[in-house]
Each structure stands twice: as structure tokens, then as C-alpha cells.
Design an enzyme around this catalytic site. Sequence first.
Site, PDB file in Angstrom:
ATOM      1  N   CYS A   1      38.035  38.648  34.103  1.00 14.95           N
ATOM      2  CA  CYS A   1      37.093  39.250  35.055  1.00 14.95           C
ATOM      3  C   CYS A   1      35.804  38.471  34.910  1.00 14.95           C
ATOM      4  O   CYS A   1      35.345  38.228  33.787  1.00 14.95           O
ATOM      5  CB  CYS A   1      36.875  40.721  34.732  1.00 14.95           C
ATOM      6  SG  CYS A   1      35.511  41.471  35.644  1.00 14.95           S
TER       7      CYS A   1
ATOM      8  N   HIS B   1      32.815  39.175  35.369  1.00 13.31           N
ATOM      9  CA  HIS B   1      31.662  39.854  34.763  1.00 13.31           C
ATOM     10  C   HIS B   1      31.625  39.654  33.245  1.00 13.31           C
ATOM     11  O   HIS B   1      30.558  39.714  32.632  1.00 13.31           O
ATOM     12  CB  HIS B   1      31.709  41.359  35.051  1.00 13.31           C
ATOM     13  CG  HIS B   1      31.218  41.744  36.418  1.00 13.31           C
ATOM     14  ND1 HIS B   1      31.930  41.487  37.567  1.00 13.31           N
ATOM     15  CD2 HIS B   1      30.084  42.383  36.819  1.00 13.31           C
ATOM     16  CE1 HIS B   1      31.257  41.956  38.623  1.00 13.31           C
ATOM     17  NE2 HIS B   1      30.133  42.500  38.186  1.00 13.31           N
TER      18      HIS B   1
ATOM     19  N   CYS C   1      35.953  35.952  41.655  1.00 12.88           N
ATOM     20  CA  CYS C   1      36.316  37.322  41.337  1.00 12.88           C
ATOM     21  C   CYS C   1      37.834  37.374  41.174  1.00 12.88           C
ATOM     22  O   CYS C   1      38.562  37.029  42.115  1.00 12.88           O
ATOM     23  CB  CYS C   1      35.866  38.218  42.492  1.00 12.88           C
ATOM     24  SG  CYS C   1      36.374  39.924  42.335  1.00 12.88           S
TER      25      CYS C   1
HETATM   26  N1  DGL Z   1      34.092  40.312  38.785  1.00 10.06           N
HETATM   27  C1  DGL Z   1      35.269  40.799  39.378  1.00 10.06           C
HETATM   28  C2  DGL Z   1      36.527  40.286  38.757  1.00 10.06           C
HETATM   29  O1  DGL Z   1      36.546  39.151  38.328  1.00 10.06           O
HETATM   30  C3  DGL Z   1      35.276  42.211  39.904  1.00 10.06           C
HETATM   31  C4  DGL Z   1      35.004  43.316  38.978  1.00 10.06           C
HETATM   32  C5  DGL Z   1      34.888  44.625  39.732  1.00 10.06           C
HETATM   33  O2  DGL Z   1      34.138  44.681  40.704  1.00 10.06           O
HETATM   34  O3  DGL Z   1      35.569  45.569  39.329  1.00 10.06           O
HETATM   35  O4  DGL Z   1      37.539  40.938  38.714  1.00 10.06           O
END
Ligand code: DGL
Length: 279
Positions: free
Chosen positions: A180, A182, A69
Site C-alpha cells: 500500500c 501509504h 495506489c
Molecule cells: N494508497 C492506496 C494503496 O496503495 C490506498 C489506500 C486506501 O485508500 O485504502 O492501496
Amino acid sequence: MIGVFDSGVGGLSVWREIVRELPDVPTLYLADQAHVPYGLRPLEEVRQFAEGITRFLLAQDATVVVLACNTASAAALHYLRAVFSQVPFVGMEPAVKPAVQRTRNGRVGVIATPATFQGELFASLLERFARDVHVIPQVCPGLVEAVEAGALDTPETETLLRACLEPLLTAGIDELVLGCTHYPFLRPLMERIVGPKVEIIDPAPAVAQQVRRVLENKYGAGESPAPHTFYTTGDPTQFAGAIERLVRVRSEVRPLRWDGDEIKALPDETDPLRRASPP
Ligand code: DGL
């Protein structure tokens, strides 16, 4: 045992690369879906979550902790290394360095959460690697939520993604950094929008190689296939569905809950031993 965590499903994009790189090593994956999204929260709050999760993963015998993350890494990586000085941590950072090396026209776009851009980590990346290149940071409201909801290729997600990528395309970028975890799950849709002239950079494979270096082959060949355990502080049934959709793994998910700053295991309703035992 490798402990991996994220606010939700995003870190699975890193987890799948780790498993590809180290197929014999068991993993624990924790999704803090009670608190997703992290990216709009103060860094201090995300740091507290990261500390609670780290304590839980270490208590389950994780020997290395991967912050899959960017937001948690921006908020907590330095802090965790100071507090748990015996534990090896691997964190994420937007891949500014490779993008700067690869750009032909000196224009690089980075997409990430607001918290990731606020952290010192991003400022120091720009300072160290991007002095002669124009790096354009861009936040993408709603994208993390769309990936959590499994809306990877819907008209609504396409609208959100276009709104976030169009300023970067107008600025003429030829490298796009996924800051990110995601976002790699939106890559097919993203490729359609940016076209073949923009290269997309996902640091997950490089992070997996770093995990292998940190483990220094200590584990050798283990059980094959290695066992993987998934936890969520959110809805386990929903998360099990997401794991199957996103990384093609069928697994039970163990439910957890926050109790103050601590994570506690909830009784697992799907556990056959528990189900079989008298009330
Ligand atoms: N997947 C995460 C990242 O790499 C967090 C995204 C989130 O929860 O806002 O920043």
C-alpha cells in the site's frame, strides 16, 4: 506530462521516486481524498473512481497515467487499459516476486488493504511467483487513516502497526512487502518494530523506472525544475500541508469536486488573478 493518482497522500511515496527518476518531466498529482480510504470499498466502486480520475487527468494533457495506489490497480488496471487503449498506464502490485527471490527462510509477509488482497492481481502474483514460499497476507486497519492524518510516529500509530506486524513476526518472516503506497511513510517506525533481520520492500523505485521506460525518453530535458500541479477532491489547505511534511515540496493545491462520475475543477480561491478581479 505524467498523471499520478491515489486515494490520498500515499501516492506521494511513488510521486517522489518518479520525480527523482525524471526530474525534467512535469507531473499532475490527484488525491481523491473525498473517498479515502479506498481499501474498504468494493472493487467496482474503486474502479468507477479510477475511471473518472483518468478522464480528468487525460483532459489536463497527461500522456501517461500512474496508478500510485495498489487498491486502484487491483480494482481497475486491466479495465482502464481496455477502455483507454491508446494510453500507457503504470500500476502498482505488491512486490511478491522480488521478496520471493530474496527470502532466505521462505517466509514473506505482505501488508496491504483488504481490497488489494481480494483482487485477481494478488491471486495471480501468488500463483506465478510464490508456489514454494509461504506468503502471509496481512491487513492493517487504521494505518491509511493515520498516514492521512499525519500521525507518522505517534503512540497510537505504533500500537496499530505492532498489532498488524506481530503475527508476521511470530510467523518468522524475513521479508516484508509494502503493498500500500501509504505505508512507506511509516517506514522509520516500522523498522524499529521489525528490527534489522527483516528486509522491507517498497516497489516505488521500480515503478518509477517503469514510468521512465514507458516514456522512452520522449521528453528529453524540459523546464528545470519541472512544474508540478497538485489536486485534491478533499481539503486543499490540509493537503498542501501534507505535501510539505511528507515530500518537502511547497505548492498550492487546486480543489476539485465530484459531480456524479465526473471530476470538476472548483474555482481556486488562492488564484491571485481571481482574487484581484472585481466581484
Ligand atoms: N494508497 C492506496 C494503496 O496503495 C490506498 C489506500 C486506501 O485508500 O485504502 O492501496
